[in-house]
Design a protein around this motif. Structure first.
Motif, PDB file in Angstrom:
ATOM      1  N   LEU A 124       0.827  -1.208   0.000  1.00 31.97           N
ATOM      2  CA  LEU A 124       0.000   0.000   0.000  1.00 31.97           C
ATOM      3  C   LEU A 124       0.859   1.255   0.000  1.00 31.97           C
ATOM      4  CD1 LEU A 124      -2.695   1.451   0.139  1.00 31.97           C
ATOM      5  CD2 LEU A 124      -2.661   1.142   2.633  1.00 31.97           C
ATOM      6  N   ALA A 125       1.937   1.240   0.769  1.00 31.56           N
ATOM      7  CA  ALA A 125       2.834   2.397   0.797  1.00 31.56           C
ATOM      8  C   ALA A 125       3.420   2.665  -0.583  1.00 31.56           C
ATOM      9  CB  ALA A 125       3.946   2.165   1.820  1.00 31.56           C
ATOM     10  N   ASN A 126       3.708   1.607  -1.330  1.00 29.06           N
ATOM     11  CA  ASN A 126       4.210   1.775  -2.693  1.00 29.06           C
ATOM     12  C   ASN A 126       3.152   2.393  -3.603  1.00 29.06           C
ATOM     13  OD1 ASN A 126       7.055   0.529  -3.086  1.00 29.06           O
ATOM     14  ND2 ASN A 126       6.003  -0.956  -1.782  1.00 29.06           N
ATOM     15  N   ARG A 127       1.890   1.972  -3.457  1.00 28.43           N
ATOM     16  CA  ARG A 127       0.834   2.549  -4.292  1.00 28.43           C
ATOM     17  C   ARG A 127       0.695   4.047  -4.011  1.00 28.43           C
ATOM     18  NH1 ARG A 127       2.097  -1.578  -4.896  1.00 28.43           N
ATOM     19  NH2 ARG A 127       0.992  -3.553  -5.067  1.00 28.43           N
ATOM     20  N   LEU A 128       0.806   4.415  -2.737  1.00 25.65           N
ATOM     21  CA  LEU A 128       0.615   5.815  -2.344  1.00 25.65           C
ATOM     22  C   LEU A 128       1.774   6.694  -2.802  1.00 25.65           C
ATOM     23  CD1 LEU A 128      -0.877   5.362   1.246  1.00 25.65           C
ATOM     24  CD2 LEU A 128      -2.102   5.731  -0.920  1.00 25.65           C
ATOM     25  N   ILE A 129       3.006   6.217  -2.659  1.00 22.52           N
ATOM     26  CA  ILE A 129       4.146   7.019  -3.097  1.00 22.52           C
ATOM     27  C   ILE A 129       4.147   7.150  -4.622  1.00 22.52           C
ATOM     28  CG2 ILE A 129       5.802   5.117  -3.273  1.00 22.52           C
ATOM     29  CD1 ILE A 129       6.546   8.675  -1.980  1.00 22.52           C
TER      30      ILE A 129
END
Length: 368
Positions: A124-129
């Protein structure tokens, strides 16, 4: 001696796929059709067997998020500073070409890197960044890029799945110096539109968040700066995928520049054609080392900061491979060399899979 052994091992590991029926009137003869397995899985297994320590290089790179934040900040500042500069002024276009296009190409490739979950361990952190990296590009695309790009990895060269491949229509219409020049100038639009024409991916909440966040950012930029600030970002994105030195990677990565025999365009051909090419020059500094493209396809779980280590560990595998010495020359030769063109891509009829699924009506066509 080691280099010879590596090459031999790679060739021996290549299984042959079932051949298609011979057809002298095959309408796809202009592409390089092959019946071999895509080379990266084969070479990856051979490298792991010879150098198991290479797997220690896998994992996210914490530096990525800081580079993204810095480049996004730079583009927002430049957009604000250009808010009152006339769009058709040379100053506006010079800044957009030199700084804006370079920055946005860097962000394109940050999104490429992040699509492999290489900025954070948390998906999820990758999708957001990735959505943050998307902001200066002006148009939401990071969420849809990921499934198309991962499918490119899982289905390299597979007709109807790999959306990095030009379509037969593109190859037919753009088969001239003028056509290739047009393609290189406007290739960002080809890469944006082609995937949707090949097959469609389902809309998810991440796509929706990407769209809403981007529209909100664009609105706030226009409101607090000016329409010209947004035009600067959009122009930067266009120039980043046009006749720009960094845009050479789009063409250099998978178009076949090597001299090949006429039989390698024959649908009965079973001789592997080189289909991925690396570049080891200085422009990699600005592009997350995307030039090390063989290394990236061999080990997509290894981040940009460690791809040179992959080359050094398995040098006997990579040194013999054809490569590009210049992205600028790759563009020049693509346009002017009559032996290089839109159809100089390796294609496969079968194999691969779609990552993330596709809408049913399109999925059935792909599987047919």
């Amino acid at each position: 001696m080691a280099r010879s052994a590596a090459t031999t091992a790679t060739k021996e590991a290549k299984p042959q796929a079932d051949a298609l029926p011979a057809d002298s009137d095959n309408k796809h003869n202009d592409f390089f059709w092959t019946y071999t397995e895509e080379p990266h899985r084969t070479r990856r297994l051979a490298i792991i067997k010879a150098h198991p320590e290479v797997l220690k290089l896998c994992g996210p790179e914490p530096l990525t998020k800081y580079v993204v934040a810095g480049v996004v900040g730079l583009q927002v500042v430049l957009a604000y500073l250009l808010r009152s500069t006339p769009f058709w002024s040379w100053q506006f276009w010079a800044v957009a070409y030199v700084f804006g296009a370079t920055a946005n190409q860097n962000l394109f490739l940050a999104i490429h890197e992040i699509s492999h979950n290489l900025a954070f361990r948390n998906p999820l952190a990758n999708r957001l960044i990735a959505i943050v990296a998307n902001l200066p590009i002006g148009i939401p695309y990071s969420a849809s890029f990921r499934p198309y790009h991962l499918t490119h990895h899982k289905s390299l060269g597979v007709d109807g799945l790999d959306t990095d491949l030009p379509t037969a229509l593109e190859a037919f219409v753009l088969d001239s110096i003028f056509g290739k020049a047009f393609f290189c100038t406007f290739q960002i639009f080809f890469y944006a539109i082609r995937p949707m024409a090949v097959y469609r991916i389902p809309m998810t909440w991440v796509h929706l968040l990407n769209v809403v966040t981007q529209i909100t950012f664009d609105f706030l930029l226009v409101h607090f700066a000016s329409p010209n600030a947004l035009l600067y970002l959009l122009l930067s994105s266009f120039l980043a995928g046009s006749l720009h030195p960094l845009a050479g990677h789009f063409i250099a990565e998978h178009y076949v520049y090597e001299t090949v025999t006429p039989t390698q365009r024959n649908p009965d051909n079973k001789v592997p054609v080189p289909e991925t090419f690396s570049y080891y020059g200085p422009l990699n500094i600005l592009t997350y080392n995307v030039g090390l493209h063989n290394e990236h396809h061999d080990f997509p779980a290894i981040p940009w900061t460690r791809l040179h280590a992959v080359y050094e560990i398995a040098k006997e595998f990579y040194e013999p491979l054809p490569r590009h010495e210049s992205w600028i020359y790759a563009i020049w030769r693509f346009i002017w060399d009559e032996n290089v063109g839109i159809s100089c891509r390796v294609k496969r009829k079968n194999g691969g899979r779609i990552v993330g699924g596709a809408v049913k009506w399109k999925q059935s066509e792909v599987e047919a």
